[in-house]
Structures are given as structure tokens and as C-alpha cells.
Enzyme design. Structure first.
Site, PDB file in Angstrom:
ATOM      1  N   VAL A 151       0.863  -1.612  -0.156  1.00  0.00           N
ATOM      2  CA  VAL A 151      -0.198  -0.091  -0.341  1.00  0.00           C
ATOM      3  C   VAL A 151       0.884   1.580  -0.374  1.00  0.00           C
ATOM      4  O   VAL A 151       0.415   2.348  -1.056  1.00  0.00           O
ATOM      5  CB  VAL A 151      -1.112   0.130   1.117  1.00  0.00           C
ATOM      6  CG1 VAL A 151      -1.853   1.020   1.263  1.00  0.00           C
ATOM      7  CG2 VAL A 151      -1.590  -0.969   1.118  1.00  0.00           C
ATOM      8  N   LYS A 166     -14.418  -3.983  10.809  1.00  0.00           N
ATOM      9  CA  LYS A 166     -14.259  -3.327   9.567  1.00  0.00           C
ATOM     10  C   LYS A 166     -16.254  -2.716  10.333  1.00  0.00           C
ATOM     11  O   LYS A 166     -16.235  -1.374   9.584  1.00  0.00           O
ATOM     12  CB  LYS A 166     -15.081  -3.670   8.021  1.00  0.00           C
ATOM     13  CG  LYS A 166     -13.401  -3.623   7.340  1.00  0.00           C
ATOM     14  CD  LYS A 166     -12.899  -4.824   6.577  1.00  0.00           C
ATOM     15  CE  LYS A 166     -12.037  -4.722   6.225  1.00  0.00           C
ATOM     16  NZ  LYS A 166     -11.895  -5.758   4.601  1.00  0.00           N
TER      17      LYS A 166
END
Length: 404
Positions: free
Chosen positions: A12, A202
Site C-alpha cells: 500500500v 470493519k
């Protein structure tokens, strides 16, 4: 000139660097200022990296923390406690923070937001949910003008990849998991993905934002897919349906329910069309109605894109960067929640009649020492407790909600 430090130069981090450098001129035109990536924190100083010569490479976080010229710290280490320390220290030092670290944001949601508010700094984490899917910023915008009623989502690409291939190719769970690990979709230890923990974190983040509250991790009922077998696939297809690991929360006047569990969805359902490593998230607002978001749940450039959007929002000082609300308290209604459930039990024929007598299934089928049940209006925990009481091992049964 705004200066940015990146903590962690993995997949990332590399994606973020490439995007910011490729679009640097356009971004500077929009923010009406200049910026540079001035420092990168790495664990291995000897590794060759394709970075500009002006970027300082260090393995000492203190050098970044004490650099008063660094305005934004982007935490991309993936570490839990160390990541928390990096974020906390940066905020307290007066730096804005962007992170993709869902584990840290989920576990320390309250304390990190309190520190950010106290210090007057921004804490953004779009990439912590849904990879490249823009979901957190739209949700923050909608809660200004909407009461959010519910959230549903396929929040983990690993599980969706495994389930998609099981239904499409009729391959066993174990075989596909090995493939997923080889291809990089699953970790060497896949527990967080396949047992629902990743999805739970999440959902905790999304639900806490949506309902102006703080739903702790342990308040979300969390179950995974690791005990599914081919016979489950056959029976679910017989129901003209498929299976997804869904995260779901719903708020009513009485309180909330929140769960992550295998869920049987009809082939005509929207979530049935979300295949392989894609994610999709939906929320419902009382004004806007249902909004659906779909895209890559992970990956170098999609996730890097989400991180870059947060960095740009801070550079622009957008109004939705920091939303401070009075926290509301709601009752957890999971213990009383009921629904329709599918249960498969293997290698325990002497218990089939007891289960039928206890829960009165609306469907029952027995084949080759395997029993399939569908129950109406039952509580999941009651089923699990009774199955455990009968001495049935977790590996020998699979339980899924029917619909949502």
C-alpha cells in the site's frame, strides 16, 4: 509547502507513493500549495527502493516524530500496538494522521478520536474499510442529513473469493484456501479473514460512525466460514441461492443488532452478484434510501488510492474531515434477535431427531449421515448452545442465516 511522512513501504505504501508522485502537479493545482514526501519509515534500510533522492529513509520513528516540518503522517505498517503508538504519538505531536490500519482504528476507535479532537488534528482512515471503495467519507457526509437505519456488506475479499469459487467450481474449502494463500488473497494464518474478525472490525468502524455511537468489537456477533463443505454448497444451490459472509447492523428505537455471519442470499439478491475478491457495502438513510458501493477490497493501487484521497482531504481541509458529535448510547439486542437459519450436521445421526423436536424445522433432509435443517424465527446462539449440549463438535456442523 506541506511535508508528508509514510510509515511502512509495503504494497500500500508503494501504491500511495506512485499515485501521489504521478498526480503531483494536478494535486498541487487543486490544493493551491506544494507538497513533498519527505520521509519514509522502513524496517530494512538495505532494501533498494525506487524513491526520489530527496526522500529520507529511516528505521527510527523518532526522527519523523521530532521533525516539526512534517505535517501529515501516513501510517501503513499494519501493526496493532506499534501502529497505535505511531498514530497516538503523531496526533499528540500536532501532526495530522492518515491510516489504513483497521485493527488499530477498530480497537482504539474512541481513544484515538478523543486525542485527535483534543489536539485539533485530523484522523482519517478511508482505506481501513473496503480497500479502494469510497465509503467512510460518503457515510460521514450522509450522517449530517440522514439518520442511518442499517448497514450491510461483503467486507472481506478472501472469504468472498473462497465462497465464489466453491459455488462456481465445486472445489472444496481447503483446496481453494491453499490457492488463495498462494495467490496472496489469504495470509499464511487466515484466521482473521475466514473466521470473520476482519469483517467485524470493519463493521464496528462503519456502525460507530453511522449511529453516532461506539459499538465495541465484542458486541458484534462474529462467525466465519471455515466449516463449510461441498454438501452445503449443493443444498444452498437447491434453495436457488448462494452464500456470502455478510456484516450487518441495524438501528431501531429499541436498540441495535450487529453481526458478521455466513448468509444465504437468493440468486436475485444484489449481493449474490458480488463475486471473487470484490467487496460491496450498502447503507440506508431515512432521506436518501439505500446507497450501494462496489469495488476492489484490497490491492496496491485501489487501497493506495483511498489513502491518497484522505491525504488530499487534509490538504484541502474539507469540512467532513472531522465530525464531532455527542456520542449516543444504544441497547445491544443481539441476544433477542431471531431469523431464519440453515443448519447442516455431519456424522451424528442420533441427534437429528432431538434437534427437530427442539426447533421444529420448516425443511429437513437426511442423506448419507448428513442432516440439513432450515428453521424459522430462531436465535442463532440458541442453536449453537443446543448443538454444543448434544456434544457435536464445531467442525461437524455449519450454520448460516437465510436472508438479511
Amino acid at each position: 509547502m506541506k511535508k508528508i511522512a509514510i510509515l511502512g513501504m509495503g504494497t500500500v505504501g508503494q501504491g500511495l507513493y506512485e499515485i501521489l508522485m504521478e498526480r503531483k502537479e494536478k494535486i498541487e493545482e487543486v490544493i493551491q500549495d506544494t507538497f513533498e514526501i519527505s520521509a519514509v519509515l522502513v524496517s530494512n534500510l538495505e532494501k533498494e527502493r525506487n524513491l526520489a533522492p530527496t526522500v529520507k529513509i529511516t528505521n527510527d520513528f523518532t526522527e519523523i516524530l521530532e521533525d516539526e516540518e512534517i505535517d501529515i503522517v501516513v501510517e501503513l505498517t499494519g501493526a496493532l500496538e506499534q501502529g497505535y503508538d505511531y498514530i497516538k504519538s503523531s496526533l499528540e505531536k500536532g501532526k495530522d494522521v492518515v491510516t489504513a490500519n483497521k485493527s488499530v482504528i477498530s480497537k482504539y476507535y474512541d481513544s484515538l478520536h478523543e486525542i485527535a479532537a483534543k489536539e485539533g488534528r485530523s484522523l482519517l482512515y478511508e482505506a481501513s474499510v473496503g480497500g479502494g471503495i469510497p465509503i467512510i467519507k460518503p457515510l460521514k457526509e450522509e450522517i449530517l442529513i440522514n439518520d442511518i437505519e442499517s448497514i450491510q456488506g461483503i467486507l472481506n475479499g478472501t472469504c468472498n473469493y473462497i465462497l465464489s469459487r466453491m459455488f462456481q467450481e465445486k472445489i472444496s474449502y481447503g483446496e481453494i484456501l491453499k490457492d488463495a494463500q498462494r495467490l496472496g488473497y489469504a495470509e499464511a494464518d487466515p484466521t482473521a479473514d475466514v473466521e470473520g474478525l476482519d469483517s467485524m472490525r470493519k463493521l464496528r468502524i462503519l456502525s460507530s460512525i453511522a449511529y453516532h455511537t461506539s459499538i465495541d468489537e465484542e458486541e458484534i456477533e462474529t462467525y466465519g466460514i471455515s466449516t463449510i463443505i461441498k454438501e452445503d454448497v449443493d443444498y444452498i444451490e437447491h434453495m436457488d441461492s448462494t452464500l456470502k459472509l455478510l456484516g450487518m447492523s441495524k438501528l431501531t428505537e429499541e436498540g441495535y443488532v450487529a453481526s458478521v455471519e455466513p448468509t444465504i442470499v437468493h440468486q436475485s439478491d444484489y449481493f449474490a452478484t458480488v463475486d471473487m475478491a470484490f467487496n460491496s457495502i450498502s447503507f440506508v438513510g431515512h432521506n436518501i434510501g439505500p446507497l450501494k458501493f462496489y469495488g476492489y477490497g484490497a490491492g496496491k493501487l485501489p487501497t493506495g488510492d483511498a489513502v491518497a484521497r484522505d491525504v488530499i482531504d487534509i490538504l484541502l481541509n474539507h469540512a467532513t474531515v472531522n465530525l464531532n458529535h455527542d456520542k449516543k448510547e444504544y441497547k445491544n439486542l443481539n441476544e433477542s434477535a431471531k431469523g431464519q437459519y440453515y443448519l447442516r450436521i455431519s456424522n451424528n445421526t442420533n441427534t437429528f431427531r432431538k434437534i427437530s423436536d427442539k426447533f421444529q424445522p420448516i425443511e429437513f433432509k437426511e442423506k448419507n449421515d448428513i442432516a440439513f435443517f432450515v428453521f424459522k424465527n430462531v436465535n442463532r446462539d440458541e442453536i449453537i448452545e443446543y448443538v454444543d449440549k448434544l456434544g457435536i463438535y464445531p467442525r461437524d456442523f455449519f450454520l448460516a442465516k437465510v436472508g438479511y
